[in-house]
Structures are given as C-alpha cells and as structure tokens.
Design an enzyme around this catalytic site. Structure first.
Site, PDB file in Angstrom:
ATOM      1  N   HIS A   1       0.832  -1.205   0.000  1.00 30.19           N
ATOM      2  CA  HIS A   1       0.000   0.000   0.000  1.00 30.19           C
ATOM      3  C   HIS A   1       0.864   1.251   0.000  1.00 30.19           C
ATOM      4  CE1 HIS A   1      -3.485   2.474   1.560  1.00 30.19           C
ATOM      5  NE2 HIS A   1      -2.478   3.160   2.076  1.00 30.19           N
ATOM      6  N   GLU A   2       1.887   1.291   0.853  1.00 32.42           N
ATOM      7  CA  GLU A   2       2.725   2.487   0.936  1.00 32.42           C
ATOM      8  C   GLU A   2       3.549   2.679  -0.328  1.00 32.42           C
ATOM      9  OE1 GLU A   2       1.907   4.445   3.083  1.00 32.42           O
ATOM     10  OE2 GLU A   2       0.915   3.141   4.529  1.00 32.42           O
TER      11      GLU A   2
ATOM     12  N   ASP B   1      -4.709   0.773  -1.765  1.00 26.35           N
ATOM     13  CA  ASP B   1      -5.213  -0.524  -1.310  1.00 26.35           C
ATOM     14  C   ASP B   1      -5.205  -1.542  -2.443  1.00 26.35           C
ATOM     15  OD1 ASP B   1      -5.645   0.295   1.289  1.00 26.35           O
ATOM     16  OD2 ASP B   1      -7.789   0.670   1.031  1.00 26.35           O
TER      17      ASP B   1
END
Length: 618
Positions: A450-451, A517
């Site tokens: 996600h990051e 996401d």
C-alpha cells in the site's frame, strides 16, 4: 493494537531503568492526580491584557508569539517545515491557516450530530471562558459574564472560518505560493511573530498555502483591532485566552475541571461514552516528546533482530513485486513505465528505523522537574517549538522519521520518496513471523505494498524520484491512468454505510487510499505466491490448516486488519473529511476487485466478491 502499545509503554516507563529517565519522570508526572491549578495559565495574563489595554500591533504580535512558542494553541496561523517541492535538498517554511475548534462542517452543519457538536462546543467555550476569567486572562474586557465571552469567541471563529474559505478558494486556483515573508503586506503578522522568535527563513521566503487568508486576517487586525477598544481588542484578547486555555486543558495541565470540560466536548464529537484513558494520553504524549528514547526502549523489549530481518526481507520481495506490477501495466507507454520504475528504485524503505537526527532529536535542553508536570510539559513543548527551527536551518537530513517508531501506523512521504514501517506496527496480529507467513503477508505485507503504491496514486504520481513536482507522464499514459481510476471512483461512490442510508462514500476524495489498497493487495499477493511456490510458508498451525488453505489465510490476514468498531456519529463525521474509506468498504472494495480472492474462496460468478467486471489500475 494502539492500546496495547500504550500499555507496553506504560510498563516500560514505570520500571527501571526507564523509570528514572526524563521520559519516565515526565510520564509519572503526567499520570499523577493533580488538583485544579490555574497558576500556569495565569502567567499569560499580562501579555493578553496588553492586547486589550493598548491595542497596538506590537502587543498583538507579542501575545501571538508568546502563545506559539509556549504550547498556547498556535493561534491565527500555523507553521511547519517541509522539503521543497521545486529545489532538491532545500527546506522551506510553510505558513498555513490555523485549526479551529470545529471543522467547517461543524460550524455550518445541520444534521442532528452537527447540532449536538455545536451545542457541546458552546458549552465547552463557556467553561473555558470561566476558567480564563478566574485566571485573569480576561481582565480589562467588557463581557458581563463567561457566556458573553464564549459567544464572542464563537462569532470570531465563524469569522476566521470565512477567512479560511476565502483562502481555500484562492488556493484552488493558484496552489502553493513561495512568497517573500518580510516584504509581503499580507504576511505582516507571521513575519513579525517569527522575527520576534528569531526565526530566519531560507532566502527570506515561505510556502504560503493560502495567501488570501492572511490578507483578510491582517486587514481585520489593522482595521478591527488596532485602536478599536470597544470590540476588536476585547475579541482578540478573549480569543487568545480561549486558545491557551483549551490547549492547556487538552494537555491535562489545569486539573480535573478543565480536563472534564474538554472531554465532554470530545466525546460528543467522537460519539464515545468515555474519555481516552489517561494512560493512553500520557504514553502518547511522552512518546511524542521523547520519540527516540521511547522507541529504543520499546524495540529493546518487543522487537529483535530476527523480526527486523524478516520485515526487511518482506520489503525486498514486495518492492520487486511492485516493480513487476508496474511492468505489467500495458496501459502505460515505455518511457512512462521506465520513469515509474526509476522512481520506485529511488524509494527508500525505513523499517523499524530509530536513528537520531542530530540537533533535531537532541532533548538535552528539556528540563524535567520530578512531580511538576506543568513545568516539565512546557519545557518539552518549548523544545518541540525550537526543534522545527533546527530542521529549517539544517540541510536536508539523510533520515527523518515521518512517524514515531512506536506508532501503529505506516506512511509514504512523497517529498522524501520514502516509506515508513515503524516497529510499533510490526506486531501481532498483522506481523507474526511465528505464525503461518500467509497471515503476515496478507496483513503487514499488504500495508507495505500500500505504501509503495502511494508513490503512483493520483497524488503521489505528481512527484518524481527526488520528491520534486514534475510531469513525468506522457499525455497518453496520463489519460489512461485517469480513465482507469474513474472505475474506482464509481465503485466507492456506490458504497452506502448500513447505519447511514442517506450517506455514501466519496469515491473521488478517497481515491488515493483506494488506489493504494488495490496496488498493495496485488504486490503482497504476488510476493506471497513466489514464497509459497518456493516452499517458504513459515510455521504451520494445525487448527488453521484444518480449515483454511494458505491462500485463504493470506486473505484472512488482510481482512482482520480492518476489524473496527466505529460509532455512527463518528462514521458520519469521517465520511465528510477522512481520505480513507470506511474499513468495511476498504475490505470489500479491495477484495471484490481482486480475482484471486474469489478463486480462493470459490465465490459464485456474479456474486458480490466475484463481479462480471473489475476495476484494474495497478
């Protein structure tokens, strides 16, 4: 998980050897019961009374500067130090609008919850004005009682909200502006305040997000305060008294009555029935003031080298999977794909990193007086005020944590092109190397992915591999990105919280997180599949293995990170402002668009988690 971390910090700071450190002594003082005591607040009386008595511009500057540098609530404007978006290696001062007692929706909202918040806010204002009056902060004003003073503060914050709206509309047109501080009339107040504090801005300029706000504010101070004893002076003196009283009450500095007034309001805003426990408040507060020391103590007890090595190996695998995901995106042309891969390669991963950053993290100037919470807290708060100016004066640091090392969160910095995975989030259940690894790849692995994907969402994509604003997308790839992103916007626009049938998720507002996401689950899954194929599945669990396959455990690890209990009132407020979708829709919106989930659980074609068509970006 956050409550568990706070409890762990409590255990560390109340036992040797940490009990007798500065962090331990501040924590003990914070946790001790204290009577109502306004002596700390009263010392601000003279500087605030001077605003009402003289009405000079200099008295306004001195009062605002005093509150800014002494944890007094940062009235009228806020400051921050950021990396430049246009010149690599340069730090800039950012001047921004202040936070107000309520959000724009809070002041203007008409729902039942909005009205309850407004009524509770007025009640808190009256309580704080009564405290400020007793402390001598309102001496010289003409208000007949605390209620009248509270009404004046409420009306002034509505005025500031109008100024903020003017600034926002102008910013939408021009975006961030680098302006000369001293020679720009609109910035007269922050320039004078910073000058009084001896703050020198690089090249004499600052990033001013909302110049029109500062123009409207300065015009009001010049016309409505200076020389206007009957109204403007009294209003500003009262507002500044409110800001410092509220800030001190929030920090538990004034005793039980002020703390109770603060939490009576916060509970209405949050829709909770009890205040956040003092243990949690004190643990978080001390962790903020002594981040290196508290994180070091936490990591020594709860995070060893084997966990760090496992986490870093996951980062390596998920970065490689993210690169493969970018390469496989056939909607991007060759040059854009190459630029995206170059940016990914430049993205640093800070995993359980607790490296001090020179003067910025030097806490030797914090004076802790055992048993004197007010003096100790204010010393720490003054240190924090100075710390940002260390950052402004210093060259770009090699390391600068975007999160405290004990925090249960992760982050991506588009300006520094780094992801942060603190030790606090590398805990069970999301991170459990002693359990089947599928659970951890679905949990913290998805977070890592996600990051990384944030570097390529609709906001992060505007910056290059050095964190500078740059257009590295071809027109064709740019158009394709937004065409594909529109699918996610439409998907989340259709989600309606069951307890709020008249509300929907804002797909455009939450798009950056929804993109992250979607990319995170794909890269974590690909990394897990490669490990699984190599037989590196980790420890087995007979109970879990009897019911679930390893692939199913991956998705269970993902899903359990979204277990939440949120009150309806709180969810309604978050729908208006939070860039994150509600947790249940982050789970459903991600998994319904990911075919391997439907395959793992044999979801029937056409069902909610196996739709005929899916959104596909990364």
């Amino acid at each position: 998980m956050r409550a568990r971390i706070h409890t762990a910090i409590d255990g560390l700071l109340t036992t040797p050897p940490h009990k007798d450190t500065k962090a331990g002594l501040l924590y003990a003082a914070c946790m001790a019961n204290r009577p109502n005591d306004l002596s700390t607040l009263s010392r601000f009386g003279p500087v605030l009374q001077a605003v009402g008595a003289s009405g000079t511009y200099e008295s306004v500057v001195k009062a605002v500067a005093t509150l800014h540098s002494n944890a007094g609530g940062s009235p009228l404007f806020s400051t921050a130090v950021r990396d430049s978006r246009v010149e690599y290696g340069v730090r800039v001062l950012r001047l921004d609008r202040p936070s107000l007692g309520m959000s724009r929706a809070g002041f203007r909202g008409r729902t039942c919850h909005d009205q309850a918040v407004q009524a509770s806010y007025r009640q808190m204002l009256r309580a704080f004005m009564s405290i400020a009056q007793e402390a001598g902060l309102l001496r010289g004003t003409f208000w007949p009682d605390a209620a009248a003073a509270a009404d004046a503060v409420y009306a002034f914050e509505e005025r500031l909200q109008v100024f903020k709206t003017i600034g926002y509309k102008a910013w939408r047109a021009a975006r961030d502006n680098m302006l000369p501080v001293a020679s720009t009339t609109d910035l007269e107040l922050p320039a004078a305040v910073l000058g009084m504090e001896g703050v020198q801005t690089p090249k004499g300029t600052a990033m001013v997000k909302y110049p029109a706000y500062f123009g409207a504010l300065n015009k009001w101070i010049r016309a409505g305060v200076v020389g206007n004893a009957q109204n403007g002076r009294a209003v500003l003196q009262t507002y500044l008294a409110y800001k410092v009283t509220r800030s001190f009450a929030e920090a538990d500095l004034l005793g039980p009555d002020a703390t109770a007034a603060w939490w009576a309001y916060r509970m209405v805003v949050k829709g909770t029935k009890a205040p956040t426990p003092r243990l949690n408040r004190c643990a978080s507060r001390v962790g903020d003031h002594f981040p290196i020391a508290v994180t070091a103590a936490f990591m020594a007890e709860y995070f060893d080298n084997s966990k760090a090595e496992f986490a870093r190996s996951m980062v390596t695998d998920i970065r490689a999977a993210t690169a493969a995901m970018i390469n496989a995106s056939d909607w991007m042309d060759g040059p854009t794909t190459a630029a995206a891969l170059e940016k990914l390669a430049a993205t640093e991963a800070r995993v359980a990193d607790n490296t001090p950053n020179g003067a910025e993290d030097d806490t030797t100037d914090i004076v802790i007086k055992p048993g004197d919470y007010s003096a100790s807290y204010l010393s720490a708060a003054t240190h924090d005020w100075r710390r940002q100016w260390h950052r402004l004066a210093a060259p770009r640091a090699d390391r600068q944590a975007n999160l405290r090392g004990w925090e249960t969160n992760a982050a991506y910095s588009s300006s520094r092109v780094e992801i942060y995975i603190p030790a606090g989030i590398l805990q069970s259940p999301a991170f459990a190397p002693s359990a089947p690894h599928a659970l951890t790849f679905g949990g913290i692995g998805r977070t890592i992915g996600h990051e990384y994907t944030h570097g390529f969402d609709n906001r992060g994509r505007a910056y290059d591999g050095r964190g500078l604003a740059a257009s590295w997308w071809s027109p064709e790839s740019d158009a394709a990105f937004y065409a594909k992103a529109r699918c996610l916007v439409n998907l989340f626009d259709g989600y309606v919280p069951p307890d709020l049938p008249a509300s929907t998720v804002d797909g455009a507002h939450t798009l950056p997180e929804n993109i992250a996401d979607a990319g995170g689950i794909r890269s974590a899954w690909a990394a897990w599949q490669r490990r699984s194929a190599a037989g590196a599945v980790g420890p087995t669990n007979a109970v879990l293995s009897a019911k679930f396959s390893n692939d199913q455990l991956f998705f269970l690890g993902f899903a359990q990170t979204w277990c939440r209990r949120v009150r309806v009132e709180r969810q309604a407020a978050k729908l208006k402002s939070d860039v994150h979708s509600p947790a249940r829709f982050r789970a459903e919106g991600t998994l319904s668009q990911f075919a391997p989930f439907a395959a793992a659980f044999k979801c029937p074609p056409g069902s909610r988690y196996n739709p005929p068509t899916r959104c596909s970006l990364w």
